[in-house]
Design an enzyme around this catalytic site. Structure first.
Site, PDB file in Angstrom:
ATOM      1  N   ARG A 276      46.780  32.828  45.348  1.00  0.00           N
ATOM      2  CA  ARG A 276      47.142  34.241  45.278  1.00  0.00           C
ATOM      3  C   ARG A 276      48.569  34.518  45.775  1.00  0.00           C
ATOM      4  O   ARG A 276      49.291  35.296  45.157  1.00  0.00           O
ATOM      5  CB  ARG A 276      46.161  35.016  46.154  1.00  0.00           C
ATOM      6  CG  ARG A 276      46.283  36.521  46.009  1.00  0.00           C
ATOM      7  CD  ARG A 276      45.424  37.230  47.069  1.00  0.00           C
ATOM      8  NE  ARG A 276      44.140  36.653  47.307  1.00  0.00           N
ATOM      9  CZ  ARG A 276      42.993  37.080  46.760  1.00  0.00           C
ATOM     10  NH1 ARG A 276      43.001  38.121  45.970  1.00  0.00           N
ATOM     11  NH2 ARG A 276      41.858  36.491  47.047  1.00  0.00           N
ATOM     12  N   CYS A 343      30.187  49.355  29.075  1.00  0.00           N
ATOM     13  CA  CYS A 343      29.032  50.189  29.404  1.00  0.00           C
ATOM     14  C   CYS A 343      28.447  49.809  30.752  1.00  0.00           C
ATOM     15  O   CYS A 343      27.324  49.294  30.837  1.00  0.00           O
ATOM     16  CB  CYS A 343      27.994  50.063  28.299  1.00  0.00           C
ATOM     17  SG  CYS A 343      28.723  50.528  26.737  1.00  0.00           S
TER      18      CYS A 343
END
Ligand code: LLP
Length: 419
Positions: A276, A343
Site C-alpha cells: 500500500r 444491487c
C-alpha cells in the site's frame, strides 16, 4: 506525496488531464502515476539506505504487470502469495532471486513452481507446510530456502480485518513453537534455513507496533543463535499505512528511523514487503456520474464504478476522497452517498460525505485507489473489470484493456442434456 492535482481547473495525473483518459478509454478506469510509484519506491530505498535491504513489493496490492515492471526497474523484488503472482512477477522482470513467497496455503504445485524458478525464500506458516516443502524439494533434488513466519502477537492497531499479528489470527507460527520448529527444520535434508519473517497487519499508522514486533523477533533470533542456528535474512513484512483522509502515518523515513538501529544490531539482511505505501496513493479510479437522485433521507450520486471495481468501502468502511475531475470552487457542497449500480446496499464509494454537488454525466475520481483496488475487483453483477492506464509525464498507455462480457463468459458451457 503523489502526482494527482488540479491544473487549469482539471484534475491531472502528472501532466495528463483525467478527462482525456476517461473520454478515450471510457469509465470506470484505474489510472496510475509512474512518477508516484518511482518516488514511493525511492522513499523506501533511501530511508533504509544505511542497511543491506531488499524491498519486495507486495504484488497483491496491485498486480498489473506495468506496475510491477516499473518497480522492478527501480530494483524492487516481489512478495508473492500464489503461483499466479509468481508468474506475473517473473513476466514483469523481477529476478527470481528477489522473490519471497508468503501465505498460509501454498499448494504442492505452487511449491514446485517456486522451487523451479529459484526464488529467494519461502516464508512458511505451519509445521505441515515445512514438512511438505521438505518432501517436494527432496523430490526435485533441491534445497528449499526457508524462513518461518512468526506471529509476534502484537496489536497493529488497525482495522480488525487487516490485522494479522495477533495470537488469534491464522498467520504465522506462535513464537514459542517457532523456536522448536527451527530446531526441527535445521535437521531436515531438503530445507535451508535462511531467515525469519513476520507481518503484523496493514495500514498501520504508528511505528510502535512495528518496533514491538521487531523486538520480539530479535529476542528469538538471539535464542536461535544461542542454539547454533544462524540466519541471514530478516523479513519484517509490509503494513506501513498511507493517508486516505486525516491519518498521519509515519513516513518511510520515520519508519526506518525507528527500526534501523535495532535491525543493524542483528547483522541480518533486511527484507521489506510494502504494498500500500508504494502503490496506494499512486492510483485513482475514474468514474462517471450516471444519475443523481434525492430520497426523503438522502442525496445519492450514482457512479458507473461500483463495489466490484473498488470493494474497500464495502468491505472495510474505508475512506476514499471523491473529487470532481473538473474543478469549480463556486459550486455548492452537498452531503451525499456516492453509490454504484450493484444491487447491494453495501455498494458505495462514499457515505454521508460532504462534497461538491456532482452532476449527471461528469467524471469523478476516487483517490488512493492504487492499492487493493483493481487487484480485489470482481465481476459481480456480470460487470466486466475496469481498464487500467499508466501515466508517465505527458504520455499515457492502456496497460490493461477493459474486460468484455465475452471474456466473462469464456469457459462456460451447457451440459449436454441442455443442448
Ligand atoms: N506481506 C504480507 C505477508 C501481507 O500479508 C501483506 C498484506 C503485505 C506484505 C502488504 O501489506 P501492505 O504494505 O500493503 O499493508 N485488502 C486490504 C489489505 C490486506 C492486506 C493483506 N496483506 C485493504 O484493502 O486494506
Amino acid at each position: 506525496m503523489h502526482h494527482f492535482s488540479y491544473k487549469h481547473g482539471q484534475l491531472h495525473a502528472e501532466d495528463v488531464p483525467l478527462s482525456q483518459i476517461a473520454e478515450q478509454v471510457g469509465t470506470p478506469t484505474y489510472v496510475y502515476s509512474q512518477a508516484t510509484l518511482e518516488r514511493h519506491y525511492r522513499a523506501f530505498s533511501e530511508a533504509f539506505g544505511g542497511l543491506d535491504t531488499l524491498i519486495c513489493f507486495a504484488v497483491k496490492a496491485n498486480s498489473n504487470r506495468a506496475v510491477i515492471n516499473t518497480l522492478a526497474a527501480q530494483g524492487a523484488g516481489a512478495d508473492i502469495v500464489s503461483g499466479g503472482e509468481l508468474t506475473r512477477s517473473l513476466a514483469a522482470g523481477v529476478p527470481a532471486e528477489r522473490i519471497v513467497y508468503s501465505g498460509v496455503g501454498k499448494t504442492v504445485a505452487e511449491m514446485e513452481q517456486a522451487l523451479d524458478a529459484g526464488i529467494l525464500m519461502f516464508n512458511l506458516e505451519s509445521a505441515q507446510e515445512l514438512e511438505v516443502l521438505n518432501q517436494v524439494a527432496g523430490r526435485l533434488g533441491v534445497k528449499a530456502p526457508v524462513s518461518l513466519r512468526v506471529n509476534p502477537d502484537v496489536d497493529a492497531q488497525t482495522h480488525p480485518k487487516i490485522t494479522t499479528g495477533l495470537a488469534k489470527n491464522k498467520f504465522g507460527l506462535d513464537m514459542e513453537l517457532a523456536f522448536g520448529k527451527y530446531q526441527e527444520a535445521a535437521k531436515l535434508d531438503h530445507v535451508e534455513l535462511k531467515g525469519i519473517s513476520c507481518h503484523i497487519g496493514s495500514q498501520l499508522t504508528k511505528v510502535e507496533p512495528f518496533a514491538d514486533a521487531l523486538e520480539r523477533v530479535a529476542v528469538l533470533i538471539g535464542r536461535l543463535k544461542g542454539a547454533g542456528i544462524e540466519l541471514s535474512l530478516l523479513d519484517l513484512g509490509g503494513g506501513l499505512g498511507i493517508n486516505y483522509n486525516d491519518e498521519q502515518p509515519p513516513s518511510p523515513a520515520q519508519y526506518a528511523e525507528a527500526l534501523t538501529e535495532r535491525i543493524g544490531s542483528l547483522g541480518l539482511k533486511l527484507v521489506l514487503e510494502p504494498g500500500r505505501a508504494i502503490v496506494g496513493n499512486a492510483g485513482v479510479l475514474v468514474a462517471k456520474v450516471l444519475f443523481t437522485k434525492d430520497t426523503p433521507a438522502k442525496h445519492f450520486i450514482v457512479s458507473d464504478a461500483a463495489m466490484n471495481d473498488l470493494v474497500r468501502p464495502a468491505m472495510y468502511d474505508s475512506f476514499h476522497a471523491i473529487l470532481p475531475v473538473m474543478e469549480d470552487p463556486s459550486r455548492p457542497k452537498v452531503v451525499a452517498d456516492v453509490v454504484g449500480p450493484i444491487c447491494e446496499t453495501g455498494d458505495f464509494l462514499a457515505r454521508d460525505r460532504e462534497m461538491p454537488d456532482l452532476e449527471r454525466g461528469e467524471f469523478l475520481a476516487a483517490l488512493s485507489a492504487g492499492a487493493y483496488g483493481f487487484s480485489m475487483a470482481s465481476t459481480y453483477n456480470s460487470r466486466p473489470r475496469a481498464a487500467e492506464v499508466l501515466v508517465n509525464g505527458d504520455r499515457w498507455s492502456v496497460v490493461r484493456t477493459r474486460e468484455t462480457v465475452e471474456e466473462l463468459m469464456r469457459g462456460e458451457s451447457l451440459p449436454e442434456w441442455m443442448e
